[in-house]
Scaffold this motif. Structure first.
Motif, PDB file in Angstrom:
ATOM      1  N   PHE A 210      45.764  31.040  20.592  1.00 24.97           N
ATOM      2  CA  PHE A 210      46.898  31.610  19.842  1.00 24.97           C
ATOM      3  C   PHE A 210      46.609  33.062  19.476  1.00 24.97           C
ATOM      4  N   ILE A 211      45.360  33.349  19.130  1.00 26.98           N
ATOM      5  CA  ILE A 211      44.976  34.730  18.811  1.00 26.98           C
ATOM      6  C   ILE A 211      45.174  35.629  20.042  1.00 26.98           C
ATOM      7  N   THR A 212      44.655  35.188  21.190  1.00 25.05           N
ATOM      8  CA  THR A 212      44.736  36.063  22.379  1.00 25.05           C
ATOM      9  C   THR A 212      46.187  36.249  22.820  1.00 25.05           C
ATOM     10  N   GLN A 213      46.995  35.201  22.704  1.00 30.67           N
ATOM     11  CA  GLN A 213      48.413  35.358  23.086  1.00 30.67           C
ATOM     12  C   GLN A 213      49.166  36.245  22.102  1.00 30.67           C
ATOM     13  N   THR A 214      48.751  36.227  20.856  1.00 30.63           N
ATOM     14  CA  THR A 214      49.383  37.124  19.870  1.00 30.63           C
ATOM     15  C   THR A 214      48.974  38.567  20.153  1.00 30.63           C
ATOM     16  N   ALA A 215      47.690  38.762  20.440  1.00 26.09           N
ATOM     17  CA  ALA A 215      47.220  40.112  20.773  1.00 26.09           C
ATOM     18  C   ALA A 215      47.936  40.642  22.020  1.00 26.09           C
ATOM     19  N   ASN A 290      37.553  43.918  19.891  1.00 22.84           N
ATOM     20  CA  ASN A 290      38.473  44.227  20.984  1.00 22.84           C
ATOM     21  C   ASN A 290      39.362  45.437  20.700  1.00 22.84           C
ATOM     22  N   GLY A 291      39.327  45.925  19.459  1.00 19.19           N
ATOM     23  CA  GLY A 291      40.154  47.080  19.112  1.00 19.19           C
ATOM     24  C   GLY A 291      41.637  46.816  19.295  1.00 19.19           C
ATOM     25  N   VAL A 292      42.056  45.598  18.986  1.00 18.95           N
ATOM     26  CA  VAL A 292      43.472  45.248  19.156  1.00 18.95           C
ATOM     27  C   VAL A 292      43.923  44.460  17.925  1.00 18.95           C
ATOM     28  N   PRO A 293      45.102  44.778  17.395  1.00 18.86           N
ATOM     29  CA  PRO A 293      45.547  44.064  16.196  1.00 18.86           C
ATOM     30  C   PRO A 293      46.067  42.657  16.515  1.00 18.86           C
ATOM     31  N   VAL A 294      45.854  41.743  15.566  1.00 22.97           N
ATOM     32  CA  VAL A 294      46.413  40.392  15.671  1.00 22.97           C
ATOM     33  C   VAL A 294      47.268  40.173  14.428  1.00 22.97           C
ATOM     34  N   PRO A 295      48.569  40.448  14.510  1.00 19.59           N
ATOM     35  CA  PRO A 295      49.425  40.242  13.337  1.00 19.59           C
ATOM     36  C   PRO A 295      49.315  38.790  12.872  1.00 19.59           C
ATOM     37  N   HIS A 296      49.128  38.622  11.558  1.00 21.26           N
ATOM     38  CA  HIS A 296      48.992  37.248  11.071  1.00 21.26           C
ATOM     39  C   HIS A 296      49.533  37.107   9.663  1.00 21.26           C
ATOM     40  N   LYS A 297      49.886  35.883   9.313  1.00 16.15           N
ATOM     41  CA  LYS A 297      50.363  35.572   7.960  1.00 16.15           C
ATOM     42  C   LYS A 297      49.756  34.244   7.540  1.00 16.15           C
ATOM     43  N   ARG A 333      35.224  38.874  23.015  1.00 16.61           N
ATOM     44  CA  ARG A 333      35.553  39.864  24.062  1.00 16.61           C
ATOM     45  C   ARG A 333      35.932  39.160  25.355  1.00 16.61           C
ATOM     46  N   ALA A 334      35.170  38.125  25.705  1.00 15.73           N
ATOM     47  CA  ALA A 334      35.447  37.381  26.943  1.00 15.73           C
ATOM     48  C   ALA A 334      36.795  36.671  26.859  1.00 15.73           C
ATOM     49  N   ALA A 335      37.116  36.151  25.664  1.00 15.42           N
ATOM     50  CA  ALA A 335      38.410  35.469  25.496  1.00 15.42           C
ATOM     51  C   ALA A 335      39.564  36.449  25.741  1.00 15.42           C
ATOM     52  N   TRP A 336      39.409  37.664  25.240  1.00 14.71           N
ATOM     53  CA  TRP A 336      40.458  38.684  25.399  1.00 14.71           C
ATOM     54  C   TRP A 336      40.517  39.184  26.854  1.00 14.71           C
ATOM     55  N   ALA A 337      39.365  39.362  27.477  1.00 12.21           N
ATOM     56  CA  ALA A 337      39.344  39.792  28.886  1.00 12.21           C
ATOM     57  C   ALA A 337      40.056  38.762  29.770  1.00 12.21           C
ATOM     58  N   TRP A 338      39.856  37.498  29.467  1.00 13.97           N
ATOM     59  CA  TRP A 338      40.501  36.428  30.235  1.00 13.97           C
ATOM     60  C   TRP A 338      42.021  36.458  30.028  1.00 13.97           C
ATOM     61  N   GLU A 339      42.459  36.596  28.773  1.00 10.92           N
ATOM     62  CA  GLU A 339      43.905  36.654  28.501  1.00 10.92           C
ATOM     63  C   GLU A 339      44.540  37.819  29.261  1.00 10.92           C
ATOM     64  N   LYS A 340      43.858  38.964  29.239  1.00  7.77           N
ATOM     65  CA  LYS A 340      44.395  40.143  29.947  1.00  7.77           C
ATOM     66  C   LYS A 340      44.442  39.887  31.450  1.00  7.77           C
ATOM     67  N   HIS A 341      43.428  39.221  31.973  1.00  9.81           N
ATOM     68  CA  HIS A 341      43.402  38.886  33.406  1.00  9.81           C
ATOM     69  C   HIS A 341      44.600  37.986  33.750  1.00  9.81           C
ATOM     70  N   VAL A 342      44.819  36.950  32.924  1.00  7.81           N
ATOM     71  CA  VAL A 342      45.901  35.998  33.198  1.00  7.81           C
ATOM     72  C   VAL A 342      47.260  36.698  33.158  1.00  7.81           C
ATOM     73  N   ARG A 343      47.426  37.619  32.199  1.00  7.97           N
ATOM     74  CA  ARG A 343      48.727  38.289  32.017  1.00  7.97           C
ATOM     75  C   ARG A 343      48.878  39.530  32.865  1.00  7.97           C
ATOM     76  N   GLY A 344      47.828  39.887  33.592  1.00  7.76           N
ATOM     77  CA  GLY A 344      47.889  41.109  34.391  1.00  7.76           C
ATOM     78  C   GLY A 344      47.968  42.365  33.537  1.00  7.76           C
ATOM     79  N   LEU A 345      47.336  42.325  32.351  1.00  5.70           N
ATOM     80  CA  LEU A 345      47.371  43.507  31.461  1.00  5.70           C
ATOM     81  C   LEU A 345      46.250  44.490  31.795  1.00  5.70           C
TER      82      LEU A 345
END
Ligand code: UD1
Length: 345
Positions: A210-215, A290-297, A333-345
């Motif tokens: 959920f964090i990586t998809q929010t990022a 990762n230097g990326v914000p994760v908006p949360h409440k 970092r690996a979790a975020w790299a994977w999310e970016k790979h999956v989304r083509g970011l």
């Protein structure tokens, strides 16, 4: 088909999140692997990712472990295995509450079939995917393997408890059987290559996806389930274990049985880092590394959540000879790299 009996491992559920990472580590350690998976909650691209990482093809059989005739014909009848690692199970806690029979039928039938065929084909060893969920909320922390199990609060958790018991009694009755149950705490992260990782279908129920998809902007914001727990910052405490470290624990477990080092024929090990991390800490660390914000409440507590749990890892460290090695920041970092790979970011 011939294969080296002492080196071939059947990974049932090997196209899934933990199964795919374990396949990579088994091959890195010199084992041959046969993957059996019905692809009900996995994608064939995971097998391709594994093959890319290890630089060779890996036998893959699309088969449902609940179909004993197909499993006998396509898998056990065609290869000789030194060990099975059994990952093939449903794992969505919420769904298990609304569809308990689906979970009991699938998770128990597939295990019964695997054990039946192990006996029929003289396969002596099995590693089972268990879960810290078998402890419920322990009164004393960290949880050791001797911490009493409490009745699980979901049918999913019950299938883990029942499966452990089925294995224990079967090992007791079949003299050539050995088994190791690994109780995973919270597996997170992805392979450092970003070629395999967790691929949840639909809205993720677990925290890190959920964090990586929010990022990545796929989800608007992360809901943090409660900040009024009796913990230092009020959010829940968990033990987040890197999936590559977890995969290596399976290699150690197979090695222990294959090399006849088991102290008892049925053994249990906790697999975690042995340190509690809060939900808020994890989100902050993810943002930092990762230097990326994760908006949360902050929202209400999620029914069924335990307040805090983490592992005593002494037994895994000293007896199994396994240690968690990856830093939590690298895991995120690996979790975020994977999310970016999956989304083509
Ligand atoms: C859950 C299951 C466990 C299962 C594991 C892996 C329960 C009680 N436990 O563990 O049996 O093995 O998943 O599938 O269901 N959180 C948020 N916001 C989110 C998601 C999670 O704040 O959107 C919090 C949770 O409240 C919890 C922590 O993050 O405190 C971890 O949650 P999660 O990743 O779902 O794992 P568990 O619930 O610990």
């Amino acid at each position: 088909m011939s294969s080296n009996k002492n080196k071939t491992v059947l990974v049932a559920g090997g196209a899934g999140y933990i199964g795919s990472h374990t396949t990579v580590e088994l091959i890195n350690a010199g084992y041959d692997v046969v993957i059996a998976d019905n692809l009900s909650n996995a994608d064939i691209s995971a097998v391709k990712g594994v093959e890319q990482i290890v630089g060779r093809s890996v036998p893959f059989i699309q088969v449902d472990c609940c179909d004993i005739d197909a499993l006998r014909r396509e898998v056990f009848g065609k290869y000789s295995f030194a060990s099975v690692i059994h990952f093939a199970a449903y794992k969505a806690v919420g769904e298990s509450v609304s569809e308990p029979l689906k979970y009991f039928r699938n998770n128990l039938q597939s295990l019964l079939n695997v054990l039946t065929l192990m006996k029929e084909f003289d396969v002596p060893n099995i590693v089972f995917s268990s879960s810290a969920t078998v402890y419920g909320q322990p009164e004393v922390l960290p949880a050791t393997e001797a911490t009493p199990r409490q009745r699980a609060n979901s049918p999913y958790g019950l299938t883990k408890q029942m499966s452990e018991d089925i294995i224990q009694d079967t090992v007791a009755a079949v003299p050539f059987f050995k088994a190791i149950a690994l109780r995973y705490f919270n597996p997170i992260g992805a392979h450092p290559s970003a070629l395999i990782g967790e691929l949840p279908k639909g809205v993720p129920a677990n925290l890190v996806p959920f964090i990586t998809q929010t990022a990545a902007g796929i989800r608007k914001e992360l809901s943090i389930f409660g900040d009024d727990y009796g913990t230092p910052d009020g959010s829940c405490l968990r033990d987040y274990i890197d999936v590559v470290d977890l995969a290596r624990a399976h290699v150690a477990a197979v090695g222990r049985m294959v090399e006849n080092q088991s102290a008892e024929r049925y053994e249990i090990f906790n697999i975690g880092i042995g340190r509690p991390v809060s939900v808020l800490e994890l989100v902050k660390l993810f943002e930092e590394v990762n230097g990326v914000p994760v908006p949360h409440k902050i929202v209400a507590r999620r029914p069924g959540d335990v307040e805090k749990i983490w592992a005593a890892t002494d037994k895994a460290n000293e007896v199994l000879g396994w240690h968690a090695e990856r830093e939590l920041g690298d895991t995120l970092r690996a979790a975020w790299a994977w999310e970016k790979h999956v989304r083509g970011l």
